[in-house]
Every structure is written in structure tokens, then in C-alpha cells.
Design a protein around this motif. Structure first.
Motif, PDB file in Angstrom:
ATOM      1  N   VAL A 142       0.645  -0.854   0.074  1.00 24.23           N
ATOM      2  CA  VAL A 142      -0.051  -0.113  -0.131  1.00 24.23           C
ATOM      3  C   VAL A 142       0.885   1.066   0.002  1.00 24.23           C
ATOM      4  CG1 VAL A 142      -1.652   1.345   1.370  1.00 24.23           C
ATOM      5  CG2 VAL A 142      -1.814  -1.226   1.036  1.00 24.23           C
ATOM      6  N   LEU A 143       1.826   1.148   0.690  1.00 24.48           N
ATOM      7  CA  LEU A 143       3.015   2.351   0.796  1.00 24.48           C
ATOM      8  C   LEU A 143       3.494   2.566  -0.507  1.00 24.48           C
ATOM      9  CD1 LEU A 143       4.684   1.779   4.257  1.00 24.48           C
ATOM     10  CD2 LEU A 143       2.916   3.617   3.625  1.00 24.48           C
ATOM     11  N   CYS A 144       3.846   1.406  -1.486  1.00 20.02           N
ATOM     12  CA  CYS A 144       4.414   1.665  -2.493  1.00 20.02           C
ATOM     13  C   CYS A 144       3.362   2.331  -3.545  1.00 20.02           C
ATOM     14  CB  CYS A 144       4.938   0.341  -3.074  1.00 20.02           C
ATOM     15  SG  CYS A 144       6.255  -0.436  -2.423  1.00 20.02           S
ATOM     16  N   LEU A 145       2.242   1.880  -3.471  1.00 17.72           N
ATOM     17  CA  LEU A 145       1.030   2.574  -4.456  1.00 17.72           C
ATOM     18  C   LEU A 145       1.018   3.926  -4.111  1.00 17.72           C
ATOM     19  CD1 LEU A 145      -1.193  -0.465  -4.354  1.00 17.72           C
ATOM     20  CD2 LEU A 145       0.408   0.082  -6.187  1.00 17.72           C
ATOM     21  N   VAL A 146       1.018   4.263  -2.848  1.00 17.71           N
ATOM     22  CA  VAL A 146       0.773   5.586  -2.456  1.00 17.71           C
ATOM     23  C   VAL A 146       1.924   6.726  -3.035  1.00 17.71           C
ATOM     24  CG1 VAL A 146       0.610   7.391  -0.405  1.00 17.71           C
ATOM     25  CG2 VAL A 146      -0.733   5.233  -0.459  1.00 17.71           C
ATOM     26  N   ASP A 147       3.381   6.025  -2.772  1.00 18.02           N
ATOM     27  CA  ASP A 147       4.335   6.497  -3.319  1.00 18.02           C
ATOM     28  C   ASP A 147       4.361   6.799  -4.865  1.00 18.02           C
ATOM     29  OD1 ASP A 147       6.774   7.654  -3.304  1.00 18.02           O
ATOM     30  OD2 ASP A 147       7.961   5.826  -3.123  1.00 18.02           O
ATOM     31  N   VAL A 148       3.592   5.834  -5.561  1.00 14.79           N
ATOM     32  CA  VAL A 148       3.710   6.124  -6.898  1.00 14.79           C
ATOM     33  C   VAL A 148       2.699   7.133  -7.262  1.00 14.79           C
ATOM     34  CG1 VAL A 148       2.563   4.941  -9.056  1.00 14.79           C
ATOM     35  CG2 VAL A 148       4.126   3.620  -7.747  1.00 14.79           C
ATOM     36  N   VAL A 149       1.614   7.310  -6.537  1.00 16.78           N
ATOM     37  CA  VAL A 149       0.673   8.262  -6.927  1.00 16.78           C
ATOM     38  C   VAL A 149       1.213   9.938  -6.635  1.00 16.78           C
ATOM     39  CG1 VAL A 149      -1.674   9.269  -6.037  1.00 16.78           C
ATOM     40  CG2 VAL A 149      -1.545   6.939  -6.491  1.00 16.78           C
ATOM     41  N   LEU A 150       2.008   9.840  -5.416  1.00 13.02           N
ATOM     42  CA  LEU A 150       2.631  11.059  -5.123  1.00 13.02           C
ATOM     43  C   LEU A 150       3.752  11.426  -6.165  1.00 13.02           C
ATOM     44  CD1 LEU A 150       3.136  11.101  -1.302  1.00 13.02           C
ATOM     45  CD2 LEU A 150       1.717  12.322  -2.560  1.00 13.02           C
ATOM     46  N   LEU A 151       4.303  10.377  -6.572  1.00 11.93           N
ATOM     47  CA  LEU A 151       5.431  10.819  -7.589  1.00 11.93           C
ATOM     48  C   LEU A 151       4.730  11.196  -8.820  1.00 11.93           C
ATOM     49  CD1 LEU A 151       7.974   7.917  -6.828  1.00 11.93           C
ATOM     50  CD2 LEU A 151       8.605  10.322  -6.771  1.00 11.93           C
ATOM     51  N   CYS A 152       3.626  10.665  -9.265  1.00  5.73           N
ATOM     52  CA  CYS A 152       3.007  10.979 -10.592  1.00  5.73           C
ATOM     53  C   CYS A 152       2.443  12.448 -10.477  1.00  5.73           C
ATOM     54  CB  CYS A 152       1.910   9.965 -10.692  1.00  5.73           C
ATOM     55  SG  CYS A 152       2.455   8.417 -11.279  1.00  5.73           S
ATOM     56  N   LYS A 153       2.056  12.769  -9.190  1.00  7.41           N
ATOM     57  CA  LYS A 153       1.552  14.178  -9.045  1.00  7.41           C
ATOM     58  C   LYS A 153       2.552  14.970  -9.131  1.00  7.41           C
ATOM     59  CE  LYS A 153      -2.415  13.475  -6.276  1.00  7.41           C
ATOM     60  NZ  LYS A 153      -3.245  13.636  -4.987  1.00  7.41           N
ATOM     61  N   LYS A 154       3.849  14.537  -8.665  1.00  5.06           N
ATOM     62  CA  LYS A 154       4.977  15.543  -8.680  1.00  5.06           C
ATOM     63  C   LYS A 154       5.616  15.666 -10.228  1.00  5.06           C
ATOM     64  CE  LYS A 154       9.933  15.791  -7.284  1.00  5.06           C
ATOM     65  NZ  LYS A 154       9.939  16.769  -8.459  1.00  5.06           N
TER      66      LYS A 154
END
Length: 168
Positions: A142-154
Motif C-alpha cells: 500500500v505504501l508503494c502504491l501511495v508513493d507512485v501516486v505522489l510521484l505521478c503528481k510531482k
């Protein structure tokens, strides 16, 4: 006889350059980004590293299958290296790679492996350590998926601001 110097001062000598304190003239100092650990991405990277380390310890303590231990160990090391990369601002210095995209790729691949390993560890549950490691692996997923979302937003925010084109 040499001219007398003023009272209390040393004789005049040519001025020597200050010692370099162990740095070579061409080497720049590494800067630590003190704001990164308090940012959402920084907190997430630290949490990923700690949860991966906890899963590794669970798998090691329970004598789990080597694949579980290897995956948790690799995730701990790779996430720790990305944390250091962003903390020391090395991503801004090493422009040979677009680091947020490499981080997204790492997170997606890690999420796929963690899904498989976490589910196997929970389904097989040879002992409580393996079960705990599997649960931590799914939390890490779950933390990896949240990290992907934050990086895509960045990445999308940087592109919208015109930072994707190199400055000339």
C-alpha cells in the motif's frame, strides 16, 4: 637588522592560502535537504524503509523462505538508497536519469513482488513470524502504491510549471 614589528604581533610573512580541510578544489559539498524528511514524500520514504526493515526482521527471525527474506532485504536497501538520493539532493546533481520516473518504476515492480510474496506468506503461514512479515509486506504494498501516486503528481506538477524542459 630587521625592522621591528609592532608590539605583540608576529613578524610579517607572505599570506598563505587557508587549508582546504580535506576537500579537493574541484569537489563540491553535498547539501542535505532538511525539508525533505518533513515533506509527504520524505515521510513516505522513511515509512517504507522502516516497514521493509520490520518485514525483513520478521522473515529472518522466523526462518522464512529465502525469497521472502531476499525481497524484504532488497526493498529495504533500494528504498534506503532512494531516500539518501533525495535527502542529499543527488537527484539534482546526477541528471543522467530522470529519478522520479526510476522511483515510480521501482515502486511498481516492488508492489507487484510484494503482492505475490505477501499473499503467499499469509496463505501458507508456516509460523507467526512469516505471517507478521506477510502482513507487513502487504502494508508495504500500500505504501508503494501511495508513493507512485505522489510521484505521478510531482511529475505532472513539474511539467505544468514548465520544468520538464532543460534550461538553456
Amino acid at each position: 637588522m630587521a625592522p621591528a614589528s609592532p608590539a605583540g604581533s608576529a613578524p610579517a610573512s607572505p599570506r598563505l592560502p587557508a587549508p582546504s580541510r580535506g576537500r579537493r578544489p574541484g569537489m563540491a559539498r553535498l547539501e542535505v535537504d532538511r525539508a525533505f524528511p518533513r515533506s509527504p514524500r520524505g515521510v513516505l520514504k522513511i515509512a517504507r524503509t522502516l516497514v521493509a526493515l520490520a518485514a525483513l526482521i520478521c522473515f529472518l527471525a522466523s526462518d522464512a523462505h529465502e525469497a521472502y527474506t531476499a525481497l524484504a532485504g532488497m526493498e529495504t536497501v533500494i528504498t534506503g538508497l532512494f531516500l539518501l538520493l533525495y535527502l542529499l539532493r543527488l537527484d539534482a546533481r546526477m541528471r543522467c536519469l530522470f529519478w522520479p520516473l526510476a522511483d515510480i518504476f521501482n515502486s511498481v515492480v516492488a508492489a507487484l513482488f510484494l503482492l505475490v510474496v505477501g499473499l503467499f506468506a499469509i496463505i501458507i503461514k508456516t509460523n507467526k513470524g512469516t505471517l507478521a512479515g506477510g502482513v507487513l509486506g502487504l502494508i508495504l504494498l500500500v505504501l508503494c502504491l501511495v508513493d507512485v501516486v505522489l510521484l505521478c503528481k510531482k511529475i505532472s506538477l513539474d511539467k505544468a510549471r514548465g520544468r520538464s524542459a532543460p534550461a538553456k
